[in-house]
Scaffold this motif. Structure first.
Motif, mmCIF file in Angstrom:
data_model
loop_
_atom_site.group_PDB
_atom_site.id
_atom_site.type_symbol
_atom_site.label_atom_id
_atom_site.label_comp_id
_atom_site.label_asym_id
_atom_site.label_seq_id
_atom_site.Cartn_x
_atom_site.Cartn_y
_atom_site.Cartn_z
ATOM 1 N N PRO A 186 0.823 -1.215 0.000
ATOM 2 C CA PRO A 186 0.000 0.000 0.000
ATOM 3 C C PRO A 186 0.858 1.267 0.000
ATOM 4 C CG PRO A 186 -0.017 -1.048 2.156
ATOM 5 C CD PRO A 186 0.721 -1.969 1.234
ATOM 6 N N ALA A 187 0.322 2.325 -0.578
ATOM 7 C CA ALA A 187 1.046 3.600 -0.631
ATOM 8 C C ALA A 187 1.353 4.131 0.762
ATOM 9 C CB ALA A 187 0.237 4.622 -1.421
ATOM 10 N N GLU A 188 0.552 3.713 1.763
ATOM 11 C CA GLU A 188 0.744 4.199 3.133
ATOM 12 C C GLU A 188 1.940 3.559 3.826
ATOM 13 O OE1 GLU A 188 -2.103 2.599 2.225
ATOM 14 O OE2 GLU A 188 -3.478 4.255 1.926
ATOM 15 N N ALA A 189 2.548 2.525 3.244
ATOM 16 C CA ALA A 189 3.676 1.832 3.876
ATOM 17 C C ALA A 189 4.759 2.841 4.251
ATOM 18 C CB ALA A 189 4.242 0.766 2.936
ATOM 19 N N ARG A 190 5.343 2.638 5.436
ATOM 20 C CA ARG A 190 6.347 3.574 5.944
ATOM 21 C C ARG A 190 7.635 2.843 6.267
ATOM 22 N NH1 ARG A 190 3.863 8.485 8.287
ATOM 23 N NH2 ARG A 190 1.693 8.416 7.637
ATOM 24 N N VAL A 206 18.760 -4.582 3.756
ATOM 25 C CA VAL A 206 17.506 -5.041 4.339
ATOM 26 C C VAL A 206 16.619 -3.821 4.546
ATOM 27 C CG1 VAL A 206 16.418 -6.119 6.341
ATOM 28 C CG2 VAL A 206 18.586 -7.010 5.469
ATOM 29 N N VAL A 207 15.366 -3.955 4.157
ATOM 30 C CA VAL A 207 14.390 -2.879 4.295
ATOM 31 C C VAL A 207 13.193 -3.435 5.048
ATOM 32 C CG1 VAL A 207 12.926 -1.248 3.066
ATOM 33 C CG2 VAL A 207 15.082 -1.983 2.055
ATOM 34 N N GLN A 208 12.775 -2.751 6.108
ATOM 35 C CA GLN A 208 11.543 -3.122 6.795
ATOM 36 C C GLN A 208 10.576 -1.958 6.713
ATOM 37 O OE1 GLN A 208 12.193 -4.562 10.760
ATOM 38 N NE2 GLN A 208 12.532 -6.623 9.997
ATOM 39 N N MET A 209 9.340 -2.294 6.384
ATOM 40 C CA MET A 209 8.298 -1.290 6.265
ATOM 41 C C MET A 209 7.117 -1.674 7.145
ATOM 42 S SD MET A 209 8.351 -0.786 2.158
ATOM 43 C CE MET A 209 8.688 -2.508 1.849
ATOM 44 N N ALA A 210 6.521 -0.675 7.768
ATOM 45 C CA ALA A 210 5.255 -0.873 8.460
ATOM 46 C C ALA A 210 4.172 -0.658 7.416
ATOM 47 C CB ALA A 210 5.107 0.120 9.602
ATOM 48 N N ARG A 211 3.200 -1.555 7.412
ATOM 49 C CA ARG A 211 2.127 -1.429 6.419
ATOM 50 C C ARG A 211 0.808 -1.822 7.060
ATOM 51 N NH1 ARG A 211 0.893 -6.497 3.833
ATOM 52 N NH2 ARG A 211 2.243 -8.109 4.648
ATOM 53 N N PRO A 212 -0.277 -1.164 6.663
ATOM 54 C CA PRO A 212 -1.581 -1.534 7.213
ATOM 55 C C PRO A 212 -1.981 -2.914 6.690
ATOM 56 C CG PRO A 212 -1.831 0.156 5.529
ATOM 57 C CD PRO A 212 -0.364 -0.068 5.708
ATOM 58 N N SER A 213 -2.523 -3.745 7.577
ATOM 59 C CA SER A 213 -2.962 -5.073 7.137
ATOM 60 C C SER A 213 -4.436 -5.039 6.747
ATOM 61 C CB SER A 213 -2.710 -6.113 8.221
ATOM 62 O OG SER A 213 -3.269 -5.690 9.436
ATOM 63 N N ARG A 216 13.931 -13.093 -6.355
ATOM 64 C CA ARG A 216 14.825 -12.120 -5.734
ATOM 65 C C ARG A 216 14.313 -10.705 -5.916
ATOM 66 N NH1 ARG A 216 20.995 -13.459 -6.815
ATOM 67 N NH2 ARG A 216 21.158 -12.185 -4.954
ATOM 68 N N THR A 217 14.397 -9.936 -4.847
ATOM 69 C CA THR A 217 14.065 -8.520 -4.918
ATOM 70 C C THR A 217 15.223 -7.817 -5.613
ATOM 71 O OG1 THR A 217 12.846 -8.687 -2.847
ATOM 72 C CG2 THR A 217 13.466 -6.471 -3.568
ATOM 73 N N ARG A 218 14.944 -7.080 -6.663
ATOM 74 C CA ARG A 218 15.991 -6.398 -7.420
ATOM 75 C C ARG A 218 16.123 -4.940 -7.001
ATOM 76 N NH1 ARG A 218 19.471 -9.579 -8.942
ATOM 77 N NH2 ARG A 218 20.193 -8.074 -10.438
ATOM 78 N N SER A 219 15.009 -4.279 -6.650
ATOM 79 C CA SER A 219 15.115 -2.883 -6.221
ATOM 80 C C SER A 219 13.918 -2.491 -5.371
ATOM 81 C CB SER A 219 15.237 -1.935 -7.419
ATOM 82 O OG SER A 219 14.019 -1.862 -8.118
ATOM 83 N N VAL A 220 14.154 -1.512 -4.490
ATOM 84 C CA VAL A 220 13.108 -0.924 -3.654
ATOM 85 C C VAL A 220 13.334 0.581 -3.676
ATOM 86 C CG1 VAL A 220 12.123 -0.745 -1.343
ATOM 87 C CG2 VAL A 220 13.058 -2.928 -2.116
ATOM 88 N N VAL A 221 12.278 1.327 -4.003
ATOM 89 C CA VAL A 221 12.330 2.791 -3.976
ATOM 90 C C VAL A 221 11.166 3.247 -3.114
ATOM 91 C CG1 VAL A 221 12.215 4.921 -5.328
ATOM 92 C CG2 VAL A 221 13.344 2.894 -6.282
ATOM 93 N N LEU A 222 11.436 4.122 -2.149
ATOM 94 C CA LEU A 222 10.414 4.650 -1.249
ATOM 95 C C LEU A 222 10.491 6.167 -1.206
ATOM 96 C CD1 LEU A 222 11.077 2.253 1.748
ATOM 97 C CD2 LEU A 222 9.069 2.209 0.280
ATOM 98 N N ALA A 223 9.382 6.771 -0.833
ATOM 99 C CA ALA A 223 9.306 8.215 -0.591
ATOM 100 C C ALA A 223 9.871 9.005 -1.766
ATOM 101 C CB ALA A 223 10.011 8.572 0.712
ATOM 102 N N ARG A 224 9.410 8.657 -2.963
ATOM 103 C CA ARG A 224 9.823 9.371 -4.192
ATOM 104 C C ARG A 224 11.328 9.479 -4.312
ATOM 105 N NH1 ARG A 224 5.869 12.447 -1.875
ATOM 106 N NH2 ARG A 224 3.831 12.168 -2.767
ATOM 107 N N GLY A 225 12.020 8.405 -4.005
ATOM 108 C CA GLY A 225 13.482 8.389 -4.131
ATOM 109 C C GLY A 225 14.219 8.747 -2.855
ATOM 110 N N GLY A 226 13.503 8.995 -1.753
ATOM 111 C CA GLY A 226 14.162 9.273 -0.476
ATOM 112 C C GLY A 226 14.946 8.078 0.011
#
Length: 178
Positions: free
Chosen positions: A89-93, A115-122, A162-172
């Motif tokens: 979800p877009a709300e993931a932080r 490693v990336v961990q995100m909180a996300r609404p279930s 395999r996860t190849r890339s993760v982009v969050l917060a418009r490139g943040g």
């Protein structure tokens, strides 16, 4: 919490005692036995999480054959399966971003990882969940403070399993494998 307390009861003194061995081979054996003790004390509920933490640190090299036999093959914490990666979800932080460079230790090559961990609404009106992604041998890892404020709007690219890339917060935040 009780399982953690039981597993690591007396750990401070045990670590000091294991480190006190003068010969490297004896220290190694002492630490492996200590890990076996922690895995045994942790029981089936905690064992997979401990094994996962050890794997993230340095692969299975820390585990003895006995420890591997005690450990279920299932992944210990919620890694997002490939088919769900695009449905974040877009709300993931962003809650955790960790980078470890590749290195050589005692003649063994250790691959780098992110490693990336995100909180996300279930679901509405339910607690949020943590989901983790790992990128093996990242070639790009960038983090700006803007990634820690507000929704992440994640974009995840997966190739096979395999996860190849993760982009969050418009490139943040950005991590990707070459």
């Amino acid at each position: 919490m009780h399982a953690l307390a039981r597993a690591f009861s007396g750990a401070g003194a045990d670590v000091v005692a294991a480190a006190a061995h003068r010969l490297a081979a004896r220290r190694e054996v002492a630490f492996r036995r200590l890990i076996d003790t922690w895995l045994s004390r942790g029981g089936p509920a905690l064992r997979p999480r401990l094994v996962n933490a050890l794997h993230d640190i340095g692969g299975d090299s820390h585990l003895t054959e006995e420890a591997r036999a005690l450990t279920p093959a299932a992944p210990p914490y919620s890694r997002l399966p490939a088919q769900q990666d695009h449905d974040l979800p877009a709300e993931a932080r962003l809650r955790l971003a960790r980078y470890r460079a590749g290195y050589v230790e005692r003649g063994f090559e250790r691959a780098g990882s992110a490693v990336v961990q995100m909180a996300r609404p279930s679901a509405p009106d339910e607690p949020w969940r943590l989901s983790g992604l790992q990128i093996r041998e990242p070639s790009v890892f960038g983090l700006r403070t803007s990634a820690l404020h507000g929704p992440g709007e994640p974009r995840v690219t997966v190739s096979g399993e395999r996860t190849r890339s993760v982009v969050l917060a418009r490139g943040g935040f950005e991590a990707s494998a070459g």
